[in-house]
Design an enzyme around this catalytic site. Structure first.
Site, mmCIF file in Angstrom:
data_model
loop_
_atom_site.group_PDB
_atom_site.id
_atom_site.type_symbol
_atom_site.label_atom_id
_atom_site.label_comp_id
_atom_site.label_asym_id
_atom_site.label_seq_id
_atom_site.Cartn_x
_atom_site.Cartn_y
_atom_site.Cartn_z
ATOM 1 N N ASP A 292 0.740 -21.134 -3.751
ATOM 2 C CA ASP A 292 -0.304 -20.501 -4.542
ATOM 3 C C ASP A 292 -1.502 -20.270 -3.625
ATOM 4 O O ASP A 292 -1.542 -20.733 -2.478
ATOM 5 C CB ASP A 292 -0.669 -21.359 -5.750
ATOM 6 C CG ASP A 292 -1.246 -20.535 -6.899
ATOM 7 O OD1 ASP A 292 -1.779 -19.437 -6.637
ATOM 8 O OD2 ASP A 292 -1.181 -20.992 -8.053
ATOM 9 N N HIS A 293 -2.481 -19.567 -4.135
ATOM 10 C CA HIS A 293 -3.618 -19.108 -3.339
ATOM 11 C C HIS A 293 -4.372 -20.298 -2.714
ATOM 12 O O HIS A 293 -4.944 -21.116 -3.417
ATOM 13 C CB HIS A 293 -4.564 -18.310 -4.235
ATOM 14 C CG HIS A 293 -5.525 -17.442 -3.500
ATOM 15 N ND1 HIS A 293 -6.587 -17.949 -2.798
ATOM 16 C CD2 HIS A 293 -5.595 -16.092 -3.358
ATOM 17 C CE1 HIS A 293 -7.273 -16.964 -2.256
ATOM 18 N NE2 HIS A 293 -6.690 -15.816 -2.578
#
Length: 770
Positions: A292-293
């Site tokens: 994820d980011h």
């Protein structure tokens, strides 16, 4: 009155197994002919032999377009072989401009292009929680297929979707992004959505690759607080929370996004048990994993890595193929390899997964897959002709849930004078909900516009805003901290209420559109109270005081506490955020041009203190019996124990009766089957649809089992007076569960069977598993 109907026979083949949680593995490279698999693997092996270490590391870099990373820099990195994939650019000209740079790179390996297409690309469908409210797999498949078609038409190759995190805490903001609380329903949604995204070929002209998220258990964060910790037993994990990810993978999902949270103390991003032992070895997943980011750098803040360099090593060795947005692999992998802290095999394994995904996207056959020549680009990217309005309206209708309808207040008549009041009644942005991809707010139909179009000159429609979303400055500032999400009216609250009351006084009935702005139900939008903001409560009090019939149209992305609203309203319609055509769909239901058939995919609590409250709870050793209340039982003494609106609940403009449950046998063998049947009859005066729901309970087992566990459902249409026999088939495999040793098996004994139109009002029978 139009009723629910099957939207398209095209999607009847997208059916899931009855329960997608068994430990059986899917075939390697399922769906791809073996000759193609051999050709693919040979091509990738040959390509990897030509790649330098820097080029390999570049393939693990998933970059975001933005102010800190402009397109010019990304294009230079593509020419240098430093980019594996790009996200957050969504137009053909921009993507083509970047893809043109591939020809200047040494090995000409094309990046892929991805985006969060969660519930629509340009046509915005209802939020995922609304799609789940349809309980209609054809509806879900239609919306997902159109989403993929539109995403591919914009040059995209992958969507970071579906989001299949089970959540039982509506305080969590990302409730709006998922399919609700139930394992079985969410697993069905996951399976059908992936099939509709990818079709038979993820490289097809109307297909994109699915990247299921957030693996794992992101919806179980403590306290419903975003990015928080998850700690749970393994049996609960595998029985309740893991099956939807497995269902998505069984459907062929070729991508997995790794969650930001920790699981039993180990962040998912560094959790080799999750990413290798379970995902790869037990489930035989052969696809691509992405962080994820900024999650790799987050390992330092989790407290499991001393610095970013160590975090990069931990993530790669745990099984994270691509690094989203923080360039940890680009900065550190070369040095880590030199120092022996990661191996060449670690790097090569990740690179192979990236290159395999690109082959399966068709990018090696044609780097301009989904792009085509520039002459095919739309003259107007946001042209009306690119939208699927009819389908959006049809899907949105199925997502609406009628919560209350005293004395047949609804449907409204198209005559007289109606007052439409509320801060959400004419908000185009809020119709779309969060994660609305490339949707354009000005193309959304609001409730005001929908009602105006429905009424024409047949009746008078008056409008007043009535209040702001909130008058709390702290909440206002928070909602506008990232972008301008809400705008407050400069008038005083009392001036707005006075105008609303004057408007209501002129009307025969008042429709109040209230709830949350879309930014209140999104990522990083957890709430400690899940009520309607006070500014809108003050408005509703004033409207109630007029004595006019009061219809509440709710817009929200989570279950709300609505006990007071339920008491003061004559009717309540849950509309979630219903998308581009939401206003027309809502008007269709309000005026009876469509009979609502939605059912809740999450329990609505009476008070926030009941959370977590959900259908498949365990019984405890001292269960509360409302027929025979006892102090020393599992209860609250200040409110009723049960929910305000249970899982699976939803009313119609007609009435249905359900017969007693008939079983084909009172015993079930290991190799046999048992059929549970009821007769459902439309006893009302109009045609309607409803969802018949099957639940079971394993009465005595080696571990305590849920009081009710959804195991099947069927949506049916009935004309007035028509009846239908609905039959569900149960087999031994449908009764299996993971015990405390994670053994997947059924256990002999008594099973109760419940069938009804929601999870509470059911008819019951029982059988013995031999």
């Amino acid at each position: 009155m139009k009723t629910h109907h099957i939207i398209s026979a095209l999607f009847l083949t997208l059916s899931a197994p009855l329960y997608a949680q068994s430990p059986t593995t899917r075939p390697e490279s399922s769906g791809i002919p073996q000759l193609q698999v051999k050709a693919r693997d040979a091509f990738i092996s040959g390509l990897m032999k030509k790649m330098t270490l820097d080029e390999k590391i570049g393939q693990l870099n998933l970059v975001s377009v933005g102010p800190d990373n402009p397109k010019e820099k990304i294009m230079a990195d593509i020419r240098a072989g430093k980019v594996g994939g790009v996200f957050n650019t969504v137009t053909k000209p921009d993507i083509r401009r970047m893809q043109d740079q591939v020809q200047f790179s040494r090995l000409k390996i094309p990046p892929f292009y991805a985006y969060d297409v969660v519930h629509g690309q340009r046509t915005v469908f209802p939020i995922s929680l609304g799609l789940a409210s349809s309980w209609d797999m054809n509806t879900v498949a239609l919306s997902a297929h159109i989403s993929a078609e539109e995403a591919a038409a914009d040059g995209l190759n992958m969507t970071f979707s579906p989001m299949v995190d089970i959540t039982r805490d509506p305080r969590w903001g990302r409730v709006s992004e998922g399919f609700g609380e139930d394992t079985f329903l969410t697993s069905r949604m996951a399976y059908v959505t992936v099939k509709a995204y990818q079709g038979d070929d993820a490289s097809g002209p109307e297909s994109v690759m699915a990247n299921v998220k957030h693996y794992a258990l992101y919806g179980a964060v403590e306290g419903g607080r975003e990015y928080n910790t998850v700690d749970m037993s393994l049996s609960r994990m595998f029985n309740d929370y893991m099956p939807p990810y497995k269902a998505a993978i069984d459907a062929g999902a070729d991508g997995v996004m790794v969650a930001l949270n920790s699981v039993n103390g180990v962040p998912a991003t560094s959790n080799a048990w999750l990413l290798k032992d379970v995902l790869r070895n037990q489930w035989n997943f052969k696809g691509l994993t992405v962080s994820d980011h900024g999650a790799i750098g987050g390992l330092v803040k989790h407290g499991v890595a001393e610095n970013d360099r160590q975090a990069a090593a931990m993530a790669l060795k745990a099984g994270v193929d691509m690094d989203m947005a923080d360039d940890m692999y680009g900065k550190y992998l070369k040095g880590l390899l030199k120092d022996g802290l990661v191996s060449q095999q670690d790097i090569d394994s990740a690179v192979r997964d990236v290159l395999t995904a690109k082959w399966d996207m068709g990018l090696f056959a044609d780097p301009y897959r989904h792009l085509g020549p520039a002459s095919t680009d739309p003259v107007d990217t946001n042209a009306e002709s690119r939208l699927h309005r009819n389908e959006a309206r049809e899907v949105a209708r199925t997502s609406l849930v009628l919560l209350k309808n005293d004395n047949h207040t609804l449907p409204l008549q198209k005559k007289g004078t109606l007052a439409l009041i509320g801060p959400l009644a004419d908000s185009q942005r809020d119709m779309m909900g969060s994660w609305s991809a490339a949707g354009v707010a000005k193309q959304s139909v609001t409730v005001l516009k929908g009602m105006q179009d429905a009424l024409g000159d047949k009746a008078t429609l008056l409008y007043a805003r009535g209040s702001n979303i909130t008058n709390d400055k702290n909440i206002y500032d928070f909602l506008n901290s990232y972008d301008k999400a809400i705008t407050n009216d400069p008038r005083t609250p009392q001036q707005m209420i006075d105008e609303a009351v004057k408007t209501a006084d002129k009307a025969d009935v008042v429709v109040a559109v209230v709830g949350e702005s879309q930014g209140m139900s999104s990522e990083a939008s957890s709430r400690t109270e899940i009520d309607i903001p006070q500014a809108q409560i003050d408005l509703l009090k004033a409207l109630k005081a007029t004595g006019k019939p009061l219809v509440l149209v709710l817009m929200n992305g989570r279950p709300l506490t609505l006990s007071w609203e339920n008491d003061i309203s004559n009717a309540m319609l849950e509309t979630w955020y219903s998308g581009t055509e939401g206003g027309h769909a809502i008007a269709d239901v309000l005026f009876g041009d469509y009979n609502p058939s939605g059912k809740l995919p999450m329990t609505f609590p009476r008070a926030v203190g009941q959370i977590p409250i959900y259908n498949s709870m365990l019984n405890t050793g001292r269960p509360f019996n409302p027929q025979k209340p006892d102090k020393y039982t599992s209860r609250y003494f200040d409110i009723p124990n049960g929910p305000l609106f249970p899982f699976g609940y939803g009313l119609s403009y007609t009435d249905f009766s359900v017969s007693n449950v008939s079983l084909s046998s009172t015993t079930l063998s290991k190799t046999g089957e048992i059929r549970a049947s009821v007769t459902v009859k439309n006893t009302g005066k109009v045609a309607g649809a409803t969802t018949v729901q099957l639940y079971i309970r394993d009465v005595t087992a080696s571990i305590s089992r849920p009081v009710k566990e959804l195991k099947g459902f069927e949506k049916i249409d009935l004309q007035p007076g028509e009846e239908k026999r609905v039959t569900f088939t149960l087999r031994e495999k449908d009764l299996r569960f993971f015990d405390n040793q994670l053994k997947w098996a059924s256990e002999p004994g008594k099973f109760n069977v419940f069938i009804g139109l929601d999870s509470v009002n059911v008819k019951e029978n029982s059988f013995q598993l031999k």
